[in-house]
Design a protein around this motif. Structure first.
Motif, PDB file in Angstrom:
ATOM      1  N   ASN A  24       0.845  -1.161  -0.186  1.00 14.62           N
ATOM      2  CA  ASN A  24       0.046  -0.083  -0.213  1.00 14.62           C
ATOM      3  C   ASN A  24       0.845   1.153  -0.109  1.00 14.62           C
ATOM      4  O   ASN A  24       0.921   1.946   1.019  1.00 14.62           O
ATOM      5  N   THR A  25       1.330   1.527  -1.033  1.00 11.45           N
ATOM      6  CA  THR A  25       2.172   2.585  -1.171  1.00 11.45           C
ATOM      7  C   THR A  25       1.648   3.564  -2.496  1.00 11.45           C
ATOM      8  O   THR A  25       0.727   3.290  -3.128  1.00 11.45           O
ATOM      9  N   THR A  26       2.208   4.721  -2.324  1.00  6.59           N
ATOM     10  CA  THR A  26       1.717   5.791  -3.291  1.00  6.59           C
ATOM     11  C   THR A  26       1.925   5.456  -4.797  1.00  6.59           C
ATOM     12  O   THR A  26       1.284   5.751  -5.567  1.00  6.59           O
ATOM     13  N   ALA A  27       3.447   4.765  -4.838  1.00  5.62           N
ATOM     14  CA  ALA A  27       3.506   4.571  -6.031  1.00  5.62           C
ATOM     15  C   ALA A  27       2.622   3.460  -6.604  1.00  5.62           C
ATOM     16  O   ALA A  27       2.160   3.385  -7.904  1.00  5.62           O
ATOM     17  N   ALA A  28       2.421   2.391  -5.851  1.00  4.95           N
ATOM     18  CA  ALA A  28       1.363   1.204  -6.296  1.00  4.95           C
ATOM     19  C   ALA A  28       0.044   1.779  -6.476  1.00  4.95           C
ATOM     20  O   ALA A  28      -0.710   1.450  -7.387  1.00  4.95           O
ATOM     21  N   TRP A  29      -0.557   2.370  -5.809  1.00  6.16           N
ATOM     22  CA  TRP A  29      -2.028   3.152  -5.872  1.00  6.16           C
ATOM     23  C   TRP A  29      -1.982   3.918  -7.342  1.00  6.16           C
ATOM     24  O   TRP A  29      -2.833   3.845  -8.076  1.00  6.16           O
ATOM     25  N   VAL A  30      -0.961   4.711  -7.586  1.00  5.43           N
ATOM     26  CA  VAL A  30      -1.032   5.579  -8.889  1.00  5.43           C
ATOM     27  C   VAL A  30      -0.842   4.593  -9.892  1.00  5.43           C
ATOM     28  O   VAL A  30      -1.709   4.853 -10.794  1.00  5.43           O
ATOM     29  N   THR A  31       0.062   3.753  -9.846  1.00  9.57           N
ATOM     30  CA  THR A  31      -0.017   2.654 -11.152  1.00  9.57           C
ATOM     31  C   THR A  31      -1.170   2.008 -11.178  1.00  9.57           C
ATOM     32  O   THR A  31      -1.645   1.992 -12.552  1.00  9.57           O
ATOM     33  N   VAL A  32      -1.905   1.403 -10.177  1.00  4.89           N
ATOM     34  CA  VAL A  32      -2.827   0.735 -10.205  1.00  4.89           C
ATOM     35  C   VAL A  32      -4.308   1.605 -10.959  1.00  4.89           C
ATOM     36  O   VAL A  32      -5.038   1.205 -11.751  1.00  4.89           O
ATOM     37  N   LEU A  33      -4.207   2.527 -10.323  1.00 10.35           N
ATOM     38  CA  LEU A  33      -5.347   3.691 -10.683  1.00 10.35           C
ATOM     39  C   LEU A  33      -5.446   4.058 -12.157  1.00 10.35           C
ATOM     40  O   LEU A  33      -6.300   4.025 -12.946  1.00 10.35           O
ATOM     41  N   LEU A  34      -4.133   4.198 -12.650  1.00 10.30           N
ATOM     42  CA  LEU A  34      -3.804   4.734 -14.172  1.00 10.30           C
ATOM     43  C   LEU A  34      -4.001   3.548 -14.962  1.00 10.30           C
ATOM     44  O   LEU A  34      -4.580   3.811 -16.077  1.00 10.30           O
ATOM     45  N   VAL A  35      -3.642   2.390 -14.577  1.00 14.69           N
ATOM     46  CA  VAL A  35      -3.692   1.160 -15.520  1.00 14.69           C
ATOM     47  C   VAL A  35      -5.182   0.834 -15.511  1.00 14.69           C
ATOM     48  O   VAL A  35      -5.697   0.346 -16.611  1.00 14.69           O
ATOM     49  N   VAL A  36      -5.922   0.804 -14.539  1.00 13.16           N
ATOM     50  CA  VAL A  36      -7.429   0.546 -14.556  1.00 13.16           C
ATOM     51  C   VAL A  36      -8.084   1.603 -15.229  1.00 13.16           C
ATOM     52  O   VAL A  36      -9.022   1.277 -16.262  1.00 13.16           O
ATOM     53  N   LEU A  37      -7.865   2.988 -15.308  1.00  9.57           N
ATOM     54  CA  LEU A  37      -8.590   3.920 -15.694  1.00  9.57           C
ATOM     55  C   LEU A  37      -8.055   3.756 -17.440  1.00  9.57           C
ATOM     56  O   LEU A  37      -9.056   3.823 -18.487  1.00  9.57           O
ATOM     57  N   GLY A  59      -2.120   4.440 -24.137  1.00  9.98           N
ATOM     58  CA  GLY A  59      -1.243   5.530 -23.457  1.00  9.98           C
ATOM     59  C   GLY A  59      -1.441   5.814 -21.938  1.00  9.98           C
ATOM     60  O   GLY A  59      -0.411   5.940 -21.526  1.00  9.98           O
ATOM     61  N   ILE A  60      -2.702   5.911 -21.409  1.00 10.95           N
ATOM     62  CA  ILE A  60      -2.856   6.142 -20.304  1.00 10.95           C
ATOM     63  C   ILE A  60      -1.949   5.056 -19.438  1.00 10.95           C
ATOM     64  O   ILE A  60      -1.592   5.029 -18.176  1.00 10.95           O
ATOM     65  N   VAL A  61      -2.268   3.579 -19.684  1.00 12.43           N
ATOM     66  CA  VAL A  61      -1.730   2.410 -19.276  1.00 12.43           C
ATOM     67  C   VAL A  61      -0.213   2.702 -19.336  1.00 12.43           C
ATOM     68  O   VAL A  61       0.511   2.573 -18.031  1.00 12.43           O
ATOM     69  N   VAL A  62       0.626   3.126 -20.123  1.00 14.13           N
ATOM     70  CA  VAL A  62       1.771   3.321 -20.312  1.00 14.13           C
ATOM     71  C   VAL A  62       2.240   4.433 -19.423  1.00 14.13           C
ATOM     72  O   VAL A  62       3.156   4.188 -18.567  1.00 14.13           O
ATOM     73  N   ALA A  63       1.557   5.385 -19.419  1.00 20.36           N
ATOM     74  CA  ALA A  63       2.073   6.657 -18.612  1.00 20.36           C
ATOM     75  C   ALA A  63       1.630   6.091 -17.127  1.00 20.36           C
ATOM     76  O   ALA A  63       2.522   6.597 -16.161  1.00 20.36           O
ATOM     77  N   GLY A  64       0.894   5.218 -16.633  1.00 21.61           N
ATOM     78  CA  GLY A  64       0.595   4.684 -15.435  1.00 21.61           C
ATOM     79  C   GLY A  64       1.610   3.953 -15.080  1.00 21.61           C
ATOM     80  O   GLY A  64       2.378   4.020 -13.876  1.00 21.61           O
TER      81      GLY A  64
END
Length: 91
Positions: A24-37, A59-64
């Motif tokens: 449960n880290t900031t990096a993990a949450w940002v990655t998961v949220l952007l990949v799901v979006l 592109g959003i997945v890659v950016a995540g």
């Protein structure tokens, strides 16, 4: 038969306990949220057939993925080595 060396069976244990944040880290949450979006955008684009919007989702997945890696390198992710707690350290 009894073991004469009490530390003999402990060689397989890690030098310290692993982090207790369970990822449960900031990096993990940002990655998961952007990949799901990004996946959601791409899925909707396939339903309304729009190839350019599919690529926006990709592109959003890659950016995540890139954002998560950068955040981990900045120290906002799970440490690589629980022994010293520093990100990016190797055994």
């Amino acid at each position: 038969m009894t073991e004469t060396n009490p530390a003999a069976g402990r060689d397989h244990l890690p030098p310290s306990a692993p982090p207790t944040n369970h990822g449960n880290t900031t990096a993990a949450w940002v990655t998961v949220l952007l990949v799901v979006l990004g996946g959601l955008v791409a899925a909707v684009a396939m339903v309304i057939p729009s190839v350019p919007v599919v690529w926006v989702g990709v592109g959003i997945v890659v950016a995540g993925l890139v954002a998560g890696r950068v955040l981990k390198m900045l120290g906002l992710g799970q440490p690589s080595s629980p022994a010293d707690g520093t990100p990016g350290a190797s055994h």
